[in-house]
Design an enzyme around this catalytic site. Structure first.
Site, PDB file in Angstrom:
ATOM      1  N   GLU A 103       0.821  -1.199   0.000  1.00  8.86           N
ATOM      2  CA  GLU A 103       0.000   0.000   0.000  1.00  8.86           C
ATOM      3  C   GLU A 103       0.865   1.263   0.000  1.00  8.86           C
ATOM      4  O   GLU A 103       1.946   1.275   0.589  1.00  8.86           O
ATOM      5  CB  GLU A 103      -0.878   0.017   1.268  1.00  8.86           C
ATOM      6  CG  GLU A 103      -1.790  -1.178   1.327  1.00  8.86           C
ATOM      7  CD  GLU A 103      -2.667  -1.230   2.577  1.00  8.86           C
ATOM      8  OE1 GLU A 103      -3.390  -2.211   2.725  1.00  8.86           O
ATOM      9  OE2 GLU A 103      -2.608  -0.302   3.393  1.00  8.86           O
ATOM     10  N   CYS A 116       3.230   8.287   1.493  1.00  2.37           N
ATOM     11  CA  CYS A 116       3.790   7.338   2.461  1.00  2.37           C
ATOM     12  C   CYS A 116       3.977   6.036   1.700  1.00  2.37           C
ATOM     13  O   CYS A 116       3.013   5.429   1.241  1.00  2.37           O
ATOM     14  CB  CYS A 116       2.793   7.195   3.616  1.00  2.37           C
ATOM     15  SG  CYS A 116       3.288   5.975   4.830  1.00  2.37           S
ATOM     16  N   CYS A 123       6.229  -7.508   6.925  1.00  4.78           N
ATOM     17  CA  CYS A 123       7.382  -7.052   7.713  1.00  4.78           C
ATOM     18  C   CYS A 123       7.801  -8.173   8.654  1.00  4.78           C
ATOM     19  O   CYS A 123       6.971  -8.933   9.144  1.00  4.78           O
ATOM     20  CB  CYS A 123       7.003  -5.812   8.524  1.00  4.78           C
ATOM     21  SG  CYS A 123       8.400  -5.068   9.390  1.00  4.78           S
ATOM     22  N   CYS A 127       6.140  -5.909  15.383  1.00  2.00           N
ATOM     23  CA  CYS A 127       5.632  -4.986  16.417  1.00  2.00           C
ATOM     24  C   CYS A 127       4.175  -5.359  16.695  1.00  2.00           C
ATOM     25  O   CYS A 127       3.379  -5.524  15.774  1.00  2.00           O
ATOM     26  CB  CYS A 127       5.741  -3.534  15.948  1.00  2.00           C
ATOM     27  SG  CYS A 127       7.425  -3.078  15.499  1.00  2.00           S
ATOM     28  N   CYS A 130       0.936  -3.395  15.234  1.00  2.87           N
ATOM     29  CA  CYS A 130       0.964  -3.056  13.814  1.00  2.87           C
ATOM     30  C   CYS A 130       0.370  -4.167  12.954  1.00  2.87           C
ATOM     31  O   CYS A 130       0.807  -5.317  13.060  1.00  2.87           O
ATOM     32  CB  CYS A 130       2.413  -2.772  13.415  1.00  2.87           C
ATOM     33  SG  CYS A 130       2.657  -2.607  11.659  1.00  2.87           S
ATOM     34  N   CYS A 341      -1.384   5.110  10.560  1.00  2.00           N
ATOM     35  CA  CYS A 341      -0.218   4.382  11.063  1.00  2.00           C
ATOM     36  C   CYS A 341      -0.626   3.074  11.718  1.00  2.00           C
ATOM     37  O   CYS A 341      -1.543   3.051  12.537  1.00  2.00           O
ATOM     38  CB  CYS A 341       0.495   5.221  12.122  1.00  2.00           C
ATOM     39  SG  CYS A 341       1.511   6.484  11.422  1.00  2.00           S
TER      40      CYS A 341
END
Ligand code: SF4
Length: 351
Positions: A103, A116, A123, A127, A130, A341
């Site tokens: 994205e 962004c 990933c 975390c 997230c 975020c």
């Protein structure tokens, strides 16, 4: 046979491509001009290259712009683009590839248009707060796939800034990210000032030191908690690269001039938002000319915390400000299209 993407190549490499296609060496410069100056999407559009030359080039190469498969628009004007990518799971040339979605989010703000961008599909960093971390790792984006995000969005010609804050940890895909930044900032590329670009990291070493030495754009560090044990409980990276080490690396560089470092701090109610945390953060950042951005949290499933209430965020901000640290509460953008975020997941079934 899959074609080789021209996006991301530098003038020397484009010269080789031109020579290989039987074109004169100066066609390498023409290719760079078409790709990065005129931002064409196909070799066919490169009209000062002979038709035969374009046909020869097209046998093996393509520009490499990936069209979005879906676009979502928020009530605040933020737009989220979904791109289908095929990317390698490791940096080995024979690494297996996987198809995935990434994205990019375009955030309008007065006369600014910030993109962004994602640097990886998924990933590895895990975390806990997230959604990207939740889905695991699906591959490194090539420089072409990173640059394609800049070219494929409708606002391409209006973009004023870029943040590497989308899916993935940019320093875990160092070479491709730095190659993309080189194209963005080189005179022969997009010719952006490095001051228009911010790379955001949770602090991966030793790439952080390399970035500080080799790069010229701004740095944002996701800190989120100054207390090591607490930080580790939501950010496993703390175990391998403790924030104190990250900060001692940062202290080696001069951020009193044009290049800036900022720290991102997502506020979790009753977890990292009391005076103790504010004071520990002040002590941790002592001597670093920096800004702290406090971020509202968007609740995600199976994570126990929600965002801190507004008065708590204001108390936290004021405490940092009183200690001499520039601190702002970040406006929340694109929450209704899952573009804020921590909400990027490269999926379209979550709408
Ligand atoms: Fe990866 Fe950043 Fe999400 Fe952490 S916050 S899992 S580094 S994308």
């Amino acid at each position: 046979m899959e074609k080789v993407k021209l996006l991301g190549m530098n003038p020397a490499e484009l010269k080789e491509v031109a020579l290989e296609a039987g074109l004169p060496a100066f066609a390498g410069k023409q290719l760079a001009q078409w790709l990065y100056g005129r931002k064409v999407r196909s070799i066919e559009e490169m009209t000062n290259i002979s038709k035969a030359g374009r046909e020869k080039l097209s046998e093996k190469y393509e520009v490499g712009v990936i069209e979005p498969s879906e676009v979502f628009e928020s009530s605040d004007g933020t737009r989220k683009y979904l791109f289908p990518v095929t990317c390698a799971l490791s940096k080995s040339p024979v690494a297996p590839v996987e198809s995935s979605m990434v994205e990019a989010v375009m955030i309008p703000d007065d006369d600014r248009r910030t993109l962004c961008v994602s640097s990886q599909a998924g990933c590895k960093m895990g975390c806990k707060f997230c959604m990207t971390g939740r889905q695991g790792f699906h591959g490194h984006l090539s420089a072409a796939d990173i640059l394609s995000q800049f070219l494929a969005v409708d606002e391409s010609a209006e973009l004023s800034n870029a943040v590497f804050m989308g899916m993935g940890e940019p320093l875990d895909n160092y070479d491709n990210v730095m190659r993309a930044i080189e194209v963005l900032t080189a005179d022969w590329g997009f010719a952006w000032s490095p001051k228009r670009i911010t790379l955001s990291t949770i602090g991966v070493m030793p790439q952080l030191g390399r970035f500080l030495q080799e790069g010229r754009c701004h740095l944002a560090v996701s800190l989120h908690d100054p207390l090591p044990e607490e930080r580790e409980s939501i950010m496993p990276v703390q175990k391998t690269f403790p924030v104190e080490k990250v900060l001692s690396e940062i202290r080696k560089y001069d951020f009193s001039g044009q290049r800036r470092v900022s720290f991102e701090y997502t506020m979790f109610r009753g977890f990292n938002d009391d005076k103790r945390h504010a004071d520990a953060l002040v002590r941790l950042l002592k001597g670093i000319p920096c800004r702290v951005n406090l971020i509202r949290f968007h609740k995600i499933p199976d994570f126990p915390y929600e965002t801190s209430p507004e008065p708590v965020m204001e108390m936290f901000r004021d405490r940092l400000s009183a200690a001499g640290i520039t601190c702002t509460i970040r406006a929340s953008r694109g929450e209704d299209i899952f573009a804020a975020c921590g909400l990027l997941a490269g999926r379209h079934d979550k709408q």
